[in-house]
Design an enzyme around this catalytic site. Structure first.
Site, PDB file in Angstrom:
ATOM      1  N   ARG A 133     -13.516  17.594 -15.113  1.00  0.00           N
ATOM      2  CA  ARG A 133     -13.575  16.717 -13.840  1.00  0.00           C
ATOM      3  C   ARG A 133     -14.996  16.747 -13.379  1.00  0.00           C
ATOM      4  O   ARG A 133     -15.686  17.491 -13.577  1.00  0.00           O
ATOM      5  CB  ARG A 133     -12.427  17.082 -12.842  1.00  0.00           C
ATOM      6  CG  ARG A 133     -11.217  16.962 -13.299  1.00  0.00           C
ATOM      7  CD  ARG A 133     -10.647  15.523 -13.246  1.00  0.00           C
ATOM      8  NE  ARG A 133      -9.064  15.414 -13.556  1.00  0.00           N
ATOM      9  CZ  ARG A 133      -8.708  15.504 -14.629  1.00  0.00           C
ATOM     10  NH1 ARG A 133      -9.436  15.398 -15.875  1.00  0.00           N
ATOM     11  NH2 ARG A 133      -7.604  15.238 -15.078  1.00  0.00           N
ATOM     12  N   LEU A 183      -7.500   3.492   3.070  1.00  0.00           N
ATOM     13  CA  LEU A 183      -7.451   4.683   2.239  1.00  0.00           C
ATOM     14  C   LEU A 183      -5.878   5.325   2.085  1.00  0.00           C
ATOM     15  O   LEU A 183      -5.720   6.191   1.026  1.00  0.00           O
ATOM     16  CB  LEU A 183      -8.032   5.858   2.905  1.00  0.00           C
ATOM     17  CG  LEU A 183      -9.671   6.007   2.851  1.00  0.00           C
ATOM     18  CD1 LEU A 183     -10.146   4.789   3.649  1.00  0.00           C
ATOM     19  CD2 LEU A 183      -9.921   7.392   3.343  1.00  0.00           C
ATOM     20  N   ALA A 184      -5.174   4.724   2.995  1.00  0.00           N
ATOM     21  CA  ALA A 184      -3.554   5.218   2.756  1.00  0.00           C
ATOM     22  C   ALA A 184      -2.988   4.976   1.500  1.00  0.00           C
ATOM     23  O   ALA A 184      -3.141   3.897   0.919  1.00  0.00           O
ATOM     24  CB  ALA A 184      -2.654   4.157   3.949  1.00  0.00           C
ATOM     25  N   ALA A 185      -2.407   5.972   0.919  1.00  0.00           N
ATOM     26  CA  ALA A 185      -1.771   5.920  -0.183  1.00  0.00           C
ATOM     27  C   ALA A 185      -0.944   7.145  -0.595  1.00  0.00           C
ATOM     28  O   ALA A 185      -1.129   8.077  -0.024  1.00  0.00           O
ATOM     29  CB  ALA A 185      -2.839   5.792  -1.336  1.00  0.00           C
ATOM     30  N   SER A 197       8.466  11.305  13.438  1.00  0.00           N
ATOM     31  CA  SER A 197       9.111  11.538  14.600  1.00  0.00           C
ATOM     32  C   SER A 197       8.398  12.659  15.526  1.00  0.00           C
ATOM     33  O   SER A 197       8.662  12.820  16.753  1.00  0.00           O
ATOM     34  CB  SER A 197      10.571  11.561  14.579  1.00  0.00           C
ATOM     35  OG  SER A 197      10.627  12.782  13.750  1.00  0.00           O
ATOM     36  N   TYR A 203       0.928   6.916 -10.738  1.00  0.00           N
ATOM     37  CA  TYR A 203      -0.040   6.975  -9.467  1.00  0.00           C
ATOM     38  C   TYR A 203      -0.995   6.187 -10.148  1.00  0.00           C
ATOM     39  O   TYR A 203      -1.543   5.123  -9.330  1.00  0.00           O
ATOM     40  CB  TYR A 203      -0.527   8.521  -9.319  1.00  0.00           C
ATOM     41  CG  TYR A 203      -1.994   8.417  -8.363  1.00  0.00           C
ATOM     42  CD1 TYR A 203      -1.906   7.810  -7.354  1.00  0.00           C
ATOM     43  CD2 TYR A 203      -2.878   8.917  -9.042  1.00  0.00           C
ATOM     44  CE1 TYR A 203      -3.134   7.795  -6.403  1.00  0.00           C
ATOM     45  CE2 TYR A 203      -4.224   8.980  -8.049  1.00  0.00           C
ATOM     46  CZ  TYR A 203      -4.128   8.493  -6.977  1.00  0.00           C
ATOM     47  OH  TYR A 203      -5.492   8.383  -6.252  1.00  0.00           O
ATOM     48  N   LYS A 210      -2.384   2.221  -8.679  1.00  0.00           N
ATOM     49  CA  LYS A 210      -3.855   1.992  -7.965  1.00  0.00           C
ATOM     50  C   LYS A 210      -4.583   0.989  -8.988  1.00  0.00           C
ATOM     51  O   LYS A 210      -4.991   0.275  -8.174  1.00  0.00           O
ATOM     52  CB  LYS A 210      -4.561   3.429  -7.993  1.00  0.00           C
ATOM     53  CG  LYS A 210      -4.275   4.517  -7.407  1.00  0.00           C
ATOM     54  CD  LYS A 210      -4.262   4.167  -5.704  1.00  0.00           C
ATOM     55  CE  LYS A 210      -5.802   4.513  -5.266  1.00  0.00           C
ATOM     56  NZ  LYS A 210      -5.924   4.458  -3.534  1.00  0.00           N
TER      57      LYS A 210
HETATM   58  N1  LIG Z   1      -8.625  13.166  -3.108  1.00  0.00           N
HETATM   59  C1  LIG Z   1      -9.466  12.751  -4.139  1.00  0.00           C
HETATM   60  O1  LIG Z   1      -9.721  13.460  -5.185  1.00  0.00           O
HETATM   61  C2  LIG Z   1      -9.444  11.255  -4.368  1.00  0.00           C
HETATM   62  C3  LIG Z   1     -10.086  10.896  -5.590  1.00  0.00           C
HETATM   63  C4  LIG Z   1     -10.299   9.289  -5.757  1.00  0.00           C
HETATM   64  C5  LIG Z   1      -9.280   8.225  -4.884  1.00  0.00           C
HETATM   65  N2  LIG Z   1      -8.803   8.811  -3.781  1.00  0.00           N
HETATM   66  C6  LIG Z   1      -8.200   8.091  -2.862  1.00  0.00           C
HETATM   67  O2  LIG Z   1      -8.576   8.104  -1.525  1.00  0.00           O
HETATM   68  C7  LIG Z   1      -7.737   7.919  -0.568  1.00  0.00           C
HETATM   69  C8  LIG Z   1      -7.359   8.982   0.275  1.00  0.00           C
HETATM   70  O3  LIG Z   1      -6.888  10.063  -0.337  1.00  0.00           O
HETATM   71  P1  LIG Z   1      -6.835  11.603   0.303  1.00  0.00           P
HETATM   72  O4  LIG Z   1      -7.167  12.726  -0.808  1.00  0.00           O
HETATM   73  O5  LIG Z   1      -7.396  11.837   1.481  1.00  0.00           O
HETATM   74  O6  LIG Z   1      -5.215  11.972   0.470  1.00  0.00           O
HETATM   75  P2  LIG Z   1      -4.286  12.173   1.604  1.00  0.00           P
HETATM   76  O7  LIG Z   1      -2.928  12.474   0.945  1.00  0.00           O
HETATM   77  O8  LIG Z   1      -4.784  13.490   2.290  1.00  0.00           O
HETATM   78  O9  LIG Z   1      -4.336  10.888   2.394  1.00  0.00           O
HETATM   79  C9  LIG Z   1      -3.686   9.918   2.323  1.00  0.00           C
HETATM   80  C10 LIG Z   1      -3.033   9.327   3.485  1.00  0.00           C
HETATM   81  O10 LIG Z   1      -2.292   8.318   3.477  1.00  0.00           O
HETATM   82  C11 LIG Z   1      -1.324   8.270   4.160  1.00  0.00           C
HETATM   83  N3  LIG Z   1      -0.078   7.554   3.700  1.00  0.00           N
HETATM   84  C12 LIG Z   1       0.657   7.725   2.864  1.00  0.00           C
HETATM   85  N4  LIG Z   1       1.831   6.799   2.677  1.00  0.00           N
HETATM   86  C13 LIG Z   1       1.423   5.743   3.710  1.00  0.00           C
HETATM   87  C14 LIG Z   1       1.934   4.575   4.442  1.00  0.00           C
HETATM   88  N5  LIG Z   1       3.271   4.388   3.706  1.00  0.00           N
HETATM   89  N6  LIG Z   1       1.708   4.162   5.457  1.00  0.00           N
HETATM   90  C15 LIG Z   1       0.614   4.837   6.096  1.00  0.00           C
HETATM   91  N7  LIG Z   1      -0.111   5.854   5.667  1.00  0.00           N
HETATM   92  C16 LIG Z   1       0.266   6.425   4.561  1.00  0.00           C
HETATM   93  C17 LIG Z   1      -0.906   9.898   4.143  1.00  0.00           C
HETATM   94  O11 LIG Z   1       0.026  10.267   5.422  1.00  0.00           O
HETATM   95  C18 LIG Z   1      -2.025  10.384   4.217  1.00  0.00           C
HETATM   96  O12 LIG Z   1      -2.672  10.824   5.448  1.00  0.00           O
HETATM   97  C19 LIG Z   1      -6.369   7.433  -1.448  1.00  0.00           C
HETATM   98  O13 LIG Z   1      -6.260   6.014  -1.362  1.00  0.00           O
HETATM   99  C20 LIG Z   1      -6.609   8.100  -2.950  1.00  0.00           C
HETATM  100  O14 LIG Z   1      -5.882   7.515  -3.806  1.00  0.00           O
HETATM  101  C21 LIG Z   1      -8.654  10.425  -3.440  1.00  0.00           C
END
Ligand SMILES: NC(=O)c1ccc[n+]([C@@H]2O[C@H](COP(=O)([O-])OP(=O)(O)OC[C@H]3O[C@@H](n4cnc5c(N)ncnc54)[C@H](O)[C@@H]3O)[C@@H](O)[C@H]2O)c1
Length: 330
Positions: free
Chosen positions: A216, A84-86, A40, A152, A156
């Site tokens: 890692r 990428l959202a997660a 919001s 988690y 995935k």
């Molecule tokens: N950071 C890492 O080391 C890493 C490694 C492997 C994979 N990943 C994957 O990369 C992707 C991005 O990760 P990140 O590190 O940028 O994380 P992050 O949390 O910064 O980004 C994830 C984004 O998803 C959004 N989100 C969450 N729930 C949502 C919903 N219901 N609707 C819409 N948006 C939503 C969040 O607001 C956030 O901006 C993810 O899928 C994650 O699983 C990340």
């Protein structure tokens, strides 16, 4: 597919990796629709940190991947979708597993259905090296078994399998990027590198960490983003999972040592019990075999750990207001 001039949707666009991907896609000549999670206050989170020119050139759309109707509209008119959202925190997945299934599994299903409905020419889905669990052999290639060592990881794996099924059942043009641990500017203190650097830069007298022995494969965010762009443009990658990581393993303790060198301050490391994960859930070793990325995409990890740590430390130093180093962030 050549991405130049294409309309592309990025889900999770205001996240850590998403914000860097948005910038890279704008540089690549894409017309970017940046989807962020509605709240919001209309907060743009990491998109606040991109340049005004980039922000002006993109379309921002707020919503929720869990809403199938919204996702149909979000995907409409796009040539490519980067999903990428997660929910990504492992500790938070211990306390809110249902939210992980909703966002990561149902959310991905909604993206798949929207792409199928609109006949979207390209979808890049995001997996994670966490899906492999503790390495049964190293380096880990894409044929390594998948192990759900946390809710988690399990969520995935579920999402990845839905993606596989949409390729096999409906010939959906989708490829999966499986990044190993990614770090860099804008990452939150939930992740270990920003947590270490923020504590050191705030002048903490001791460095509070969980188990320092897990190993890692730390990849700089610019390298991961390069993998997304190359994967989207590679027709031969459709239906495939592609690892991106560096092939160099470092323990959390070694990362802390490197971070102390970068910051120029030494502190003793103390174990914070709340950061210790259940034994069976701790992934002890992740180390990437990126041969497939190299062969299919011509991808290489460009920026190394030390150079990436320098850039990340500089960002945190300039944005200390975004961090609360005295707290354990989940
Ligand atoms: N950071 C890492 O080391 C890493 C490694 C492997 C994979 N990943 C994957 O990369 C992707 C991005 O990760 P990140 O590190 O940028 O994380 P992050 O949390 O910064 O980004 C994830 C984004 O998803 C959004 N989100 C969450 N729930 C949502 C919903 N219901 N609707 C819409 N948006 C939503 C969040 O607001 C956030 O901006 C993810 O899928 C994650 O699983 C990340």
């Amino acid at each position: 597919m050549d991405l130049s001039g294409r309309k592309v949707l990025v889900t999770g666009a205001s996240g850590f990796i998403g914000s860097h991907l948005v910038e890279a896609l704008v540089r690549r000549g894409c017309r970017v629709r940046a989807m962020l999670h509605y709240d919001s206050r209309a907060q743009r989170n990491n998109l606040e940190l991109v340049s005004p020119e980039v922000l002006r050139s993109i379309e921002v759309m707020a919503g929720d991947v869990v809403d199938p109707h919204f996702m149909l509209r979000a995907v409409e008119g796009c040539d490519a979708v980067f999903h990428l959202a997660a929910l990504i925190s492992i500790p938070y997945s211990y306390v809110a597993p249902s939210a992980y299934v909703q966002t990561n599994v149902v959310g991905t299903l909604n993206v798949l259905e929207a792409c199928r409905f609109h006949g979207t020419p390209r979808l890049v889905h995001t997996s994670t090296s966490e899906c492999y669990g503790t390495a049964q052999y190293t380096p880990i290639d894409e044929d390594h078994p998948l192990q759900g060592q946390s809710p988690y990881s399990a969520s995935k794996i579920g999402a990845d399998k839905l993606v596989e099924s949409y390729f096999l059942s409906f010939n959906l043009p989708v490829a999966t990027l499986r990044p190993f641990n990614t770090f860099g500017p804008r990452q939150s203190a939930r992740a270990v590198i920003p947590s270490i650097l923020a504590q050191l830069l705030a002048g903490a007298r001791e460095l509070r960490l969980g188990d320092v022995s897990p190993v890692r494969d730390m990849n700089f965010v610019g390298n991961t983003v390069d993998g997304y762009v190359r994967l989207a443009e590679c027709d031969a990658a459709l239906g495939k999972v592609v690892n991106v990581g560096t092939g160099r393993g470092v323990s959390i303790g070694e990362i802390a040592e490197l971070a102390m060198q970068v910051v120029g301050r030494r502190t003793p490391i103390v174990t914070d019990s709340q950061r210790i994960r259940p034994a069976g859930s701790e992934v002890r070793l992740l180390l990437c075999n990126y041969s497939r990325a190299q062969e299919l995409l011509g991808w290489q990890p460009g920026v190394g750990l030390e150079a990436g740590l320098e850039q990340t430390a500089r960002f945190i130093k300039d944005h200390m207001e975004l961090y609360r180093p005295e707290e354990y962030a989940v």
